[in-house]
Design a protein around this motif. Sequence first.
Motif, PDB file in Angstrom:
ATOM      1  N   TYR A  57       0.816  -1.219   0.000  1.00 25.53           N
ATOM      2  CA  TYR A  57       0.000   0.000   0.000  1.00 25.53           C
ATOM      3  C   TYR A  57       0.847   1.266   0.000  1.00 25.53           C
ATOM      4  O   TYR A  57       0.331   2.371   0.139  1.00 25.53           O
ATOM      5  N   GLY A  58       2.155   1.109  -0.188  1.00 22.47           N
ATOM      6  CA  GLY A  58       3.028   2.259  -0.320  1.00 22.47           C
ATOM      7  C   GLY A  58       2.966   2.841  -1.722  1.00 22.47           C
ATOM      8  O   GLY A  58       2.512   2.187  -2.677  1.00 22.47           O
ATOM      9  N   PRO A  59       3.401   4.081  -1.902  1.00 24.66           N
ATOM     10  CA  PRO A  59       3.295   4.739  -3.207  1.00 24.66           C
ATOM     11  C   PRO A  59       4.062   4.019  -4.312  1.00 24.66           C
ATOM     12  O   PRO A  59       3.623   4.011  -5.462  1.00 24.66           O
ATOM     13  N   ASP A  60       5.198   3.414  -3.993  1.00 28.02           N
ATOM     14  CA  ASP A  60       5.994   2.757  -5.010  1.00 28.02           C
ATOM     15  C   ASP A  60       5.238   1.583  -5.625  1.00 28.02           C
ATOM     16  O   ASP A  60       5.083   1.478  -6.848  1.00 28.02           O
ATOM     17  N   PHE A  61       4.741   0.673  -4.785  1.00 26.01           N
ATOM     18  CA  PHE A  61       4.021  -0.498  -5.275  1.00 26.01           C
ATOM     19  C   PHE A  61       2.741  -0.090  -5.997  1.00 26.01           C
ATOM     20  O   PHE A  61       2.420  -0.620  -7.073  1.00 26.01           O
ATOM     21  N   GLN A  62       2.009   0.850  -5.430  1.00 23.07           N
ATOM     22  CA  GLN A  62       0.757   1.279  -6.054  1.00 23.07           C
ATOM     23  C   GLN A  62       0.997   1.894  -7.427  1.00 23.07           C
ATOM     24  O   GLN A  62       0.209   1.697  -8.363  1.00 23.07           O
ATOM     25  N   ASN A  63       2.078   2.622  -7.568  1.00 26.30           N
ATOM     26  CA  ASN A  63       2.397   3.267  -8.843  1.00 26.30           C
ATOM     27  C   ASN A  63       2.836   2.256  -9.897  1.00 26.30           C
ATOM     28  O   ASN A  63       2.575   2.429 -11.086  1.00 26.30           O
ATOM     29  N   LEU A  64       3.496   1.176  -9.469  1.00 28.30           N
ATOM     30  CA  LEU A  64       4.046   0.207 -10.418  1.00 28.30           C
ATOM     31  C   LEU A  64       3.027  -0.804 -10.926  1.00 28.30           C
ATOM     32  O   LEU A  64       3.194  -1.346 -12.022  1.00 28.30           O
ATOM     33  N   HIS A  65       1.990  -1.090 -10.137  1.00 30.16           N
ATOM     34  CA  HIS A  65       1.189  -2.281 -10.442  1.00 30.16           C
ATOM     35  C   HIS A  65      -0.278  -1.993 -10.735  1.00 30.16           C
ATOM     36  O   HIS A  65      -1.119  -2.898 -10.614  1.00 30.16           O
ATOM     37  N   ARG A  66      -0.610  -0.775 -11.142  1.00 33.52           N
ATOM     38  CA  ARG A  66      -1.995  -0.506 -11.558  1.00 33.52           C
ATOM     39  C   ARG A  66      -2.284  -1.246 -12.874  1.00 33.52           C
ATOM     40  O   ARG A  66      -1.377  -1.670 -13.604  1.00 33.52           O
ATOM     41  N   ASN A  67      -3.556  -1.391 -13.167  1.00 36.20           N
ATOM     42  CA  ASN A  67      -4.030  -1.975 -14.421  1.00 36.20           C
ATOM     43  C   ASN A  67      -3.651  -3.451 -14.587  1.00 36.20           C
ATOM     44  O   ASN A  67      -3.558  -3.948 -15.711  1.00 36.20           O
ATOM     45  N   LYS A  68      -3.417  -4.151 -13.454  1.00 33.05           N
ATOM     46  CA  LYS A  68      -3.081  -5.573 -13.510  1.00 33.05           C
ATOM     47  C   LYS A  68      -4.082  -6.377 -12.677  1.00 33.05           C
ATOM     48  O   LYS A  68      -4.734  -5.859 -11.782  1.00 33.05           O
ATOM     49  N   ARG A  69      -4.139  -7.681 -12.986  1.00 34.09           N
ATOM     50  CA  ARG A  69      -4.768  -8.631 -12.082  1.00 34.09           C
ATOM     51  C   ARG A  69      -3.667  -9.361 -11.326  1.00 34.09           C
ATOM     52  O   ARG A  69      -2.548  -9.452 -11.814  1.00 34.09           O
ATOM     53  N   ALA A  70      -3.985  -9.882 -10.147  1.00 30.10           N
ATOM     54  CA  ALA A  70      -2.975 -10.549  -9.334  1.00 30.10           C
ATOM     55  C   ALA A  70      -3.479 -11.902  -8.861  1.00 30.10           C
ATOM     56  O   ALA A  70      -4.622 -12.029  -8.403  1.00 30.10           O
ATOM     57  N   ILE A  71      -2.608 -12.910  -9.003  1.00 31.43           N
ATOM     58  CA  ILE A  71      -2.925 -14.236  -8.489  1.00 31.43           C
ATOM     59  C   ILE A  71      -1.732 -14.738  -7.678  1.00 31.43           C
ATOM     60  O   ILE A  71      -0.624 -14.210  -7.787  1.00 31.43           O
ATOM     61  N   GLN A  72      -1.981 -15.744  -6.873  1.00 32.78           N
ATOM     62  CA  GLN A  72      -0.913 -16.384  -6.113  1.00 32.78           C
ATOM     63  C   GLN A  72      -0.784 -17.839  -6.553  1.00 32.78           C
ATOM     64  O   GLN A  72      -1.772 -18.579  -6.601  1.00 32.78           O
ATOM     65  N   LEU A  73       0.448 -18.239  -6.888  1.00 32.34           N
ATOM     66  CA  LEU A  73       0.747 -19.616  -7.288  1.00 32.34           C
ATOM     67  C   LEU A  73       2.058 -20.040  -6.644  1.00 32.34           C
ATOM     68  O   LEU A  73       3.022 -19.263  -6.631  1.00 32.34           O
ATOM     69  N   ASP A  74       2.093 -21.245  -6.160  1.00 29.29           N
ATOM     70  CA  ASP A  74       3.334 -21.815  -5.655  1.00 29.29           C
ATOM     71  C   ASP A  74       3.972 -22.613  -6.788  1.00 29.29           C
ATOM     72  O   ASP A  74       3.580 -23.761  -7.047  1.00 29.29           O
ATOM     73  N   LEU A  75       4.924 -22.017  -7.472  1.00 27.30           N
ATOM     74  CA  LEU A  75       5.539 -22.667  -8.623  1.00 27.30           C
ATOM     75  C   LEU A  75       6.400 -23.852  -8.216  1.00 27.30           C
ATOM     76  O   LEU A  75       6.817 -24.636  -9.078  1.00 27.30           O
TER      77      LEU A  75
END
Length: 390
Positions: A57-75
Motif C-alpha cells: 500500500y506504499g506509493p511505489d508499489f501502487q504506482n508500479l502495479h496498476r491496471n493488472k490482475r494478481a494471483i498467487q501460485l506456488d511454482l
Amino acid sequence: MDGTHAPALPLQGLRVLDLTLARAGPTCVRHLADWGADVIRIEPPAAEGEDVAGNRYGPDFQNLHRNKRAIQLDLKSNEGYAAFMRLVADADVLVENMRPTVKHRLKIAWGDVHAVNPRLVYGSISGFGQDGPYGTRAGLDQIAQGMGGLMSITGLPGQGPVRVGIPIADLTAGNMLAFGIMTALFERQRTGVGRWVTTSLLEVQVFMLDFQAARWLMEGDVPQQAGNDHPTSIPTGVFPTQDGHINIAASSGRLFARLCTAMGHADWAEKPEWKLQTGRSADRIAINAAIAAETVKQPSAYWTALFEENGIPCGPINTIDQVFADPQVRHLGLAMPMHSPRLGKVEVVASPVSMSGVTKAVRRPTPEAGEHTAEVLAKVEQEASAWAAV
C-alpha cells in the motif's frame, strides 16, 4: 473504470504473465498494462501475516502495479506449476527478472515455456546478462550505475562518485525491455513464433552513457565530472537568482549572442576568446561567473520571462511538489487519478506516451494479493476443458 467495460486500447487482447519483482521488471510490464494488455501478476503465496510484495500500500508499489490482475501460485508445487503452464499455453508474453539460475531451477526458463507455447515472447531482465563472467551475479541499480560509468561523471568536479537521484538503470531496463517485447510481437505477426528478449541493468546503463561513451570509443577521451555544467556545450548549466536557481542553455554562437544582449552585455559576445565554442569551453569558469553575477540580481521569474521572450532555453529548478503544481505538468495530466478500495482516491504517475483517440486512465487499481486467483484459474480450467472437448 473497471476492466469489464473499458474502451478498446491498443494492446487489448494481449495476455501478459508478470513474474517480476522489485522495479525494473514491473516498469516494463506497467507499459503493457497501461496500454490495455491483460496482465496477470503471479506472486508466491505469502506466509501468514507476510506480504511477499513488501509494502503493498506504499506509493511505489501502487504506482508500479496498476491496471493488472494478481494471483498467487506456488511454482514449487506440482499443482502450482501445472496451473502456471496452463497459463503459459494461452499467453502472448511472459516477463521475468529473476537471477538466471532461479528460473532454470523452477523450470520456467525460455526453453521450458517455448516448448509449451512457441508463440510466446519471453522477456528477461538481469543484472549483468544471462551468461558471461557476471551472469550469475545479483544486480542492483546503484551497482549498475557504478559499474556502468555513470557515477564517475555525475556530481561536481573532484567530488567523488555520485549516484543519480532516481534508479535510472532499473527504469531504463524496464523501458527498453518493453520496446524489445513490442519489436518481437511485431515480428511474430509475420513468423508466428516468439523470441526470447533480454536486457540487463549493465547493458542499459552503458547504452545510456550515449555521447559520453562515444567520446571514449571514438576519440579516447575519458569524460570527467562536470557538475551542473554541460560537459561540452558552454554556457549550459545552473545559475543563481535572487530567490533560487535557474537552468540556462545558450551554447551556440547565436544563442550566446542573444543571451549577452538580453542581459545588457552585448560586448561579451564580441570578446575574441568567447566568440567560438572552443574558447567558451576553455573559459567556462569566467563565463559562468559573469552570468551568475547578473542573474543573482533578479528573481527566477524575471529571468525566465526575459530569456523566453528572446528565444533562449531556460527554466526554473523545481522541487517535486513544484513539478506537480506546474501548469504545463497539470495540462499534460501527469498525475493520474486512481481509486483504490483500500486507500481511496490517490494519484499515480501517468504514462509519458500519448496516442490520438486514446484516453489514459487507470482501468484497474493496484490489486490485492491473490485478488484474482479464483477468477483467473477458473477461466484457465474452462478454456482447457473446451480444448479437450474439440
